[in-house]
Design a protein around this motif. Sequence first.
Motif, mmCIF file in Angstrom:
data_model
loop_
_atom_site.group_PDB
_atom_site.id
_atom_site.type_symbol
_atom_site.label_atom_id
_atom_site.label_comp_id
_atom_site.label_asym_id
_atom_site.label_seq_id
_atom_site.Cartn_x
_atom_site.Cartn_y
_atom_site.Cartn_z
ATOM 1 N N PHE A 156 -24.287 -4.189 15.024
ATOM 2 C CA PHE A 156 -25.283 -4.382 14.084
ATOM 3 C C PHE A 156 -25.894 -2.978 13.973
ATOM 4 O O PHE A 156 -25.991 -2.241 14.938
ATOM 5 C CB PHE A 156 -26.297 -5.432 14.979
ATOM 6 N N THR A 185 -32.947 -8.056 13.510
ATOM 7 C CA THR A 185 -33.724 -6.849 13.324
ATOM 8 C C THR A 185 -34.537 -6.802 12.324
ATOM 9 O O THR A 185 -34.053 -7.331 11.176
ATOM 10 C CB THR A 185 -32.679 -5.732 13.496
ATOM 11 N N ILE A 186 -35.439 -5.834 12.124
ATOM 12 C CA ILE A 186 -36.333 -5.842 11.044
ATOM 13 C C ILE A 186 -37.056 -4.363 11.136
ATOM 14 O O ILE A 186 -37.290 -3.996 12.175
ATOM 15 C CB ILE A 186 -37.214 -6.767 10.722
ATOM 16 N N ARG A 232 -35.733 -8.247 4.501
ATOM 17 C CA ARG A 232 -35.220 -6.868 5.452
ATOM 18 C C ARG A 232 -34.858 -7.343 6.552
ATOM 19 O O ARG A 232 -34.704 -6.766 7.547
ATOM 20 C CB ARG A 232 -36.693 -5.886 5.383
ATOM 21 N N SER A 263 -32.383 -8.735 9.280
ATOM 22 C CA SER A 263 -30.998 -8.835 9.407
ATOM 23 C C SER A 263 -30.777 -9.752 10.758
ATOM 24 O O SER A 263 -31.344 -9.437 11.788
ATOM 25 C CB SER A 263 -30.391 -7.650 9.525
ATOM 26 N N SER A 264 -29.803 -10.509 10.665
ATOM 27 C CA SER A 264 -29.328 -11.063 11.836
ATOM 28 C C SER A 264 -27.793 -11.505 11.985
ATOM 29 O O SER A 264 -27.130 -11.267 10.790
ATOM 30 C CB SER A 264 -30.083 -12.507 12.099
ATOM 31 N N GLY A 265 -27.449 -11.667 13.048
ATOM 32 C CA GLY A 265 -25.976 -12.106 13.350
ATOM 33 C C GLY A 265 -25.750 -12.342 14.796
ATOM 34 O O GLY A 265 -26.569 -12.069 15.702
ATOM 35 N N ARG A 318 -37.978 -16.064 13.179
ATOM 36 C CA ARG A 318 -38.278 -15.516 11.813
ATOM 37 C C ARG A 318 -39.506 -15.676 11.401
ATOM 38 O O ARG A 318 -40.369 -14.920 10.784
ATOM 39 C CB ARG A 318 -37.228 -16.000 10.849
#
Length: 401
Positions: free
Chosen positions: A305, A158-159, A295, A297-299, A274
């Motif tokens: 999230f 996400t960004i 900025r 985010s990842s997982g 990315r």
Amino acid sequence: MYIATCASRDRMMRRALTALAGAGKAGKLRRAVRRYLASSSARTHAFARAFRRKHGPLSKLPDKDLIAIPLIAASTSAWRYSGGNPVAIPRPKRDGTSYRYIVQANVFQFAEELLAAAAVNAVSTPYATQFMSPRTGGRPKFEQWLGENMPTAARVVTIDIPRCFATIRHSSVADALPLPGKVMNEVFFKPRARTKYLKPALIGPLENKAHHAQASSSICGIAEGSALSSVAAELVLANVLRDVAAVGDAVRVASHGDNLIVLLADATSEGLVRQVLNASICLHFEANPDELAGRISSGPASQPFYFCGRWHRWSEGKLRIKIDPARKDEFVLRTHIAIEEARALNVAAARNKRVQRLRRSVLGWLHQYEGSADLLVEILDLWPLIPAEISTDKATEGDMK
């Protein structure tokens, strides 16, 4: 009524524009857009909509004023700047230290923006997985898309694009908006260059944006609050989504406003995603690559999230969503402050406008977070506290001065 007839004709013309756009006839479409922008029916409907948004229902106007609307509308044009200086109102951001500036144009400028925006909406189509505007389904459609794609996701990226409206490149806007260059300049860019920014303290005279705003350069930035801004940002962001989706079939990408989410079925593709995401955003926005990288985010898809003010979690074959408690508390506090400010207003017009805005804000939150029992309880407590409107038949002494 002539204004109602103009509204009907306007809708017919926009349907014809949409049909031409679907047929792929570029030359005919450009000529049709020019004719639409010059149409007296479209201009009258745009001016009536602008007047209604700025000053209230047309039904309250005397006949002599209603008759004047088509005459005034005839003098407006998307091909020339109507004059005047839009005002940018500072609104605090969630961080409590910076501001977002919302531009308020006069009724003539707003009518020209609505006219141009109507043409753009008629001939353009957002990316299939953009879910911000009502025409793409909004949050309910986004959550449906997320629920359908989470079962095959291995990673979630996400960004949110920082200062989206302030950093968007004019060249990308010009490429994305299907409008003549002169119209974009007169309706979109020229008013922005003349905008006056209020001090963040909301006191004192109007000031030049160079002193009290994060001024955009001459090559980027659009006015947040303009009728054209949202559709322009939407169409530019569509290019970013296309670039990311082109990475491969295992990539699913969507957006809600300036927030982007990427679902990866293959976790090994995250590095490439990315890179593409960063490069595409920098192509269309005046963004710092290092800031953007920070900025993102990842997982794992199995972990909760955060996206667009909510926590999302895929668990036991179901998408579970929870409002961020801090965001809810901030909304409640801000609404209490706004209620007290409305109570302090004695002038009917100012108070009634503030009360109407309060009600829209509270109902908007209820609609946006539909299904949240905690928020419903908070709103049931807030609603009776909103002060009543002052009857215009009983104008206060402040109104008479």
